[in-house]
Design an enzyme around this catalytic site. Structure first.
Site, PDB file in Angstrom:
ATOM      1  N   ASP A  76       1.072  -1.280   0.057  1.00  0.00           N
ATOM      2  CA  ASP A  76      -0.112  -0.019  -0.272  1.00  0.00           C
ATOM      3  C   ASP A  76       1.108   1.384  -0.347  1.00  0.00           C
ATOM      4  O   ASP A  76       2.054   1.427   0.488  1.00  0.00           O
ATOM      5  CB  ASP A  76      -0.830   0.104   1.112  1.00  0.00           C
ATOM      6  CG  ASP A  76      -2.026   0.924   1.132  1.00  0.00           C
ATOM      7  OD1 ASP A  76      -2.135   0.755  -0.363  1.00  0.00           O
ATOM      8  OD2 ASP A  76      -2.716   0.983   2.275  1.00  0.00           O
ATOM      9  N   GLY A  79       0.686   5.332  -4.510  1.00  0.00           N
ATOM     10  CA  GLY A  79      -0.546   6.935  -4.946  1.00  0.00           C
ATOM     11  C   GLY A  79      -0.023   8.133  -3.853  1.00  0.00           C
ATOM     12  O   GLY A  79       0.200   8.755  -4.457  1.00  0.00           O
ATOM     13  N   ARG A 101      -0.799   9.808  -9.888  1.00  0.00           N
ATOM     14  CA  ARG A 101      -0.761   8.108  -9.416  1.00  0.00           C
ATOM     15  C   ARG A 101       0.185   7.029 -10.215  1.00  0.00           C
ATOM     16  O   ARG A 101       0.509   6.434  -9.743  1.00  0.00           O
ATOM     17  CB  ARG A 101      -1.990   7.932  -8.608  1.00  0.00           C
ATOM     18  CG  ARG A 101      -2.950   9.061  -7.292  1.00  0.00           C
ATOM     19  CD  ARG A 101      -3.856   8.297  -7.625  1.00  0.00           C
ATOM     20  NE  ARG A 101      -4.321   6.845  -7.808  1.00  0.00           N
ATOM     21  CZ  ARG A 101      -4.226   6.456  -5.970  1.00  0.00           C
ATOM     22  NH1 ARG A 101      -3.911   7.821  -4.859  1.00  0.00           N
ATOM     23  NH2 ARG A 101      -4.347   5.212  -5.705  1.00  0.00           N
ATOM     24  N   HIS A 120       2.187   3.319  -8.485  1.00  0.00           N
ATOM     25  CA  HIS A 120       1.940   1.556  -9.565  1.00  0.00           C
ATOM     26  C   HIS A 120       3.582   1.435 -10.475  1.00  0.00           C
ATOM     27  O   HIS A 120       3.451   0.276  -9.727  1.00  0.00           O
ATOM     28  CB  HIS A 120       0.842   1.950 -10.230  1.00  0.00           C
ATOM     29  CG  HIS A 120      -0.453   2.158  -9.205  1.00  0.00           C
ATOM     30  ND1 HIS A 120      -0.955   2.090  -8.469  1.00  0.00           N
ATOM     31  CD2 HIS A 120      -1.512   3.100  -9.759  1.00  0.00           C
ATOM     32  CE1 HIS A 120      -1.814   2.720  -7.753  1.00  0.00           C
ATOM     33  NE2 HIS A 120      -2.450   3.179  -8.415  1.00  0.00           N
ATOM     34  N   THR A 150     -11.023  -6.927  -5.033  1.00  0.00           N
ATOM     35  CA  THR A 150     -11.963  -7.198  -5.738  1.00  0.00           C
ATOM     36  C   THR A 150     -13.393  -5.543  -5.506  1.00  0.00           C
ATOM     37  O   THR A 150     -13.897  -5.427  -5.643  1.00  0.00           O
ATOM     38  CB  THR A 150     -13.122  -8.148  -5.452  1.00  0.00           C
ATOM     39  OG1 THR A 150     -13.381  -7.488  -3.993  1.00  0.00           O
ATOM     40  CG2 THR A 150     -12.828  -9.713  -5.083  1.00  0.00           C
ATOM     41  N   LEU A 166      10.592 -19.488  -5.525  1.00  0.00           N
ATOM     42  CA  LEU A 166      10.172 -18.813  -4.867  1.00  0.00           C
ATOM     43  C   LEU A 166       8.735 -19.383  -5.701  1.00  0.00           C
ATOM     44  O   LEU A 166       8.484 -19.586  -6.674  1.00  0.00           O
ATOM     45  CB  LEU A 166      10.055 -17.512  -4.911  1.00  0.00           C
ATOM     46  CG  LEU A 166       9.286 -16.592  -4.852  1.00  0.00           C
ATOM     47  CD1 LEU A 166       9.189 -16.497  -3.016  1.00  0.00           C
ATOM     48  CD2 LEU A 166       9.700 -14.916  -4.933  1.00  0.00           C
TER      49      LEU A 166
HETATM   50  C1  FPP Z   1      -1.920   0.133  -3.169  1.00  0.00           C
HETATM   51  O1  FPP Z   1      -1.538   1.791  -3.231  1.00  0.00           O
HETATM   52  C2  FPP Z   1      -1.421  -0.133  -4.735  1.00  0.00           C
HETATM   53  C3  FPP Z   1      -2.688  -1.314  -5.354  1.00  0.00           C
HETATM   54  C4  FPP Z   1      -3.861  -0.933  -5.488  1.00  0.00           C
HETATM   55  C5  FPP Z   1      -2.035  -1.622  -6.754  1.00  0.00           C
HETATM   56  C6  FPP Z   1      -0.914  -2.739  -6.412  1.00  0.00           C
HETATM   57  C7  FPP Z   1      -0.267  -2.770  -7.656  1.00  0.00           C
HETATM   58  C8  FPP Z   1       1.274  -2.421  -7.879  1.00  0.00           C
HETATM   59  C9  FPP Z   1       2.469  -2.715  -6.896  1.00  0.00           C
HETATM   60  C10 FPP Z   1       2.184  -3.659  -8.735  1.00  0.00           C
HETATM   61  C11 FPP Z   1       1.572  -4.835  -8.903  1.00  0.00           C
HETATM   62  C12 FPP Z   1       2.313  -5.386 -10.021  1.00  0.00           C
HETATM   63  C13 FPP Z   1       2.137  -6.536 -10.570  1.00  0.00           C
HETATM   64  C14 FPP Z   1       2.473  -7.093 -11.450  1.00  0.00           C
HETATM   65  C15 FPP Z   1       1.327  -7.487  -9.610  1.00  0.00           C
HETATM   66  P1  FPP Z   1      -2.659   2.243  -3.863  1.00  0.00           P
HETATM   67  O2  FPP Z   1      -3.162   3.062  -4.900  1.00  0.00           O
HETATM   68  O3  FPP Z   1      -3.450   1.931  -2.672  1.00  0.00           O
HETATM   69  O4  FPP Z   1      -1.946   3.729  -2.702  1.00  0.00           O
HETATM   70  P2  FPP Z   1      -2.283   5.091  -1.971  1.00  0.00           P
HETATM   71  O5  FPP Z   1      -2.678   4.025  -0.598  1.00  0.00           O
HETATM   72  O6  FPP Z   1      -1.444   5.926  -1.210  1.00  0.00           O
HETATM   73  O7  FPP Z   1      -3.334   5.858  -3.161  1.00  0.00           O
END
Ligand code: FPP
Length: 248
Positions: free
Chosen positions: A27, A30, A40, A44, A73, A138
């Site tokens: 987490d 963003g 944002r 990612h 989800t 892994l």
């Molecule tokens: C949370 O940050 C992250 C996500 C919802 C997406 C996580 C995805 C990745 C790290 C990429 C993974 C890639 C693969 C190929 C599996 P947030 O957007 O909720 O951050 P915030 O809480 O600061 O808004």
């Protein structure tokens, strides 16, 4: 990066207890981007880079299973352009990283309801799962369109169809676990959540029943070898009792 420092840390950590199954809620992408005055999406992208590093570090540490929360989800509720960006990012990552994943002997499995994912992404998932089947350093489980409650309900449904005439007392915890998406891996030993929130957010509800939990305010793209080492040495110090009495 395989620096001398990291090599020493690995040796040190291996003297303690290394979790067999590590789960991570990645987490803070963003907020990381916002702090850097970037969109944002850049957060990612940095998150993917970090996942590549962390999977490699886990392999080096002898962790057998890493399960990461990539898309829940509930994440469909984000603005459509962020959702489609994430789907594209998963596609390009699977395509681009296939060679490296196989080189590092990483077996990739996707858990969650993939039927709602874009067709191209479903194809790429099937391809990487098939090609990496034999990899044994892994096991990387990527939770995509995953929800813990949904997983439990799916398990109930599958169990019902599989064994309609099973007496209720035959449904032990062990037996039930065989119907979960994670039927072939052990329960989670250690769960790390980055980004400062202290909750499970519907992630691996059944599998974390006895997991040790670790929360850090570090945003996922900033999570580094020192942070991982710190978390793992804390895990090593925790006394897991599984509801029993502490040994003296
Ligand atoms: C949370 O940050 C992250 C996500 C919802 C997406 C996580 C995805 C990745 C790290 C990429 C993974 C890639 C693969 C190929 C599996 P947030 O957007 O909720 O951050 P915030 O809480 O600061 O808004």
């Amino acid at each position: 990066m395989y620096t001398m420092d990291w090599k020493k840390k690995i040796e040190e950590l291996k003297k303690g207890t290394i979790p067999e199954h590590l789960a991570i809620i990645m987490d803070g992408n963003g907020r990381w981007a916002k702090r850097k005055r970037m969109p944002r999406k850049a957060g990612h992208k940095a998150g993917v880079e970090k996942l590549k590093d962390v999977s490699r570090w886990c392999g080096e540490l002898g962790i057998s299973v890493l399960t990461v929360y990539a898309f829940s989800t509930e994440n469909w509720g984000r603005p459509t352009d962020e959702v489609s960006f994430l789907m594209k990012l998963f596609e390009t990552t699977l395509r681009k990283e296939k060679k490296e994943l196989l080189k590092n002997k990483t077996r990739v499995c996707v858990i969650g309801d993939r039927t709602q994912l874009p067709a191209k992404l479903q194809e790429l998932i099937q391809d990487i799962e098939e090609s990496s089947k034999h990899c044994d350093v892994l096991r990387l489980n990527i939770a995509l369109n995953y929800g813990g409650r949904r997983e439990i309900l799916d398990a109930v449904e599958n169990l019902y169809h599989a064994v309609k005439d099973l007496p209720a007392e035959g449904i032990t915890q062990d037996y039930f676990s065989r119907f979960l998406y994670t039927y072939d891996v052990p329960d989670v030993d250690f769960l790390i959540r980055t980004g400062g929130d202290m909750r499970l957010s519907n992630f691996l509800l059944w599998q974390t029943a006895y997991a040790e939990l670790y929360f850090t305010s570090t945003y996922w793209p900033d999570f580094n070898q020192d942070e991982l080492a710190k978390a793992l040495s804390e895990f090593s110090r925790r006394q897991r009792r599984f509801g029993k009495i502490r040994e003296v």
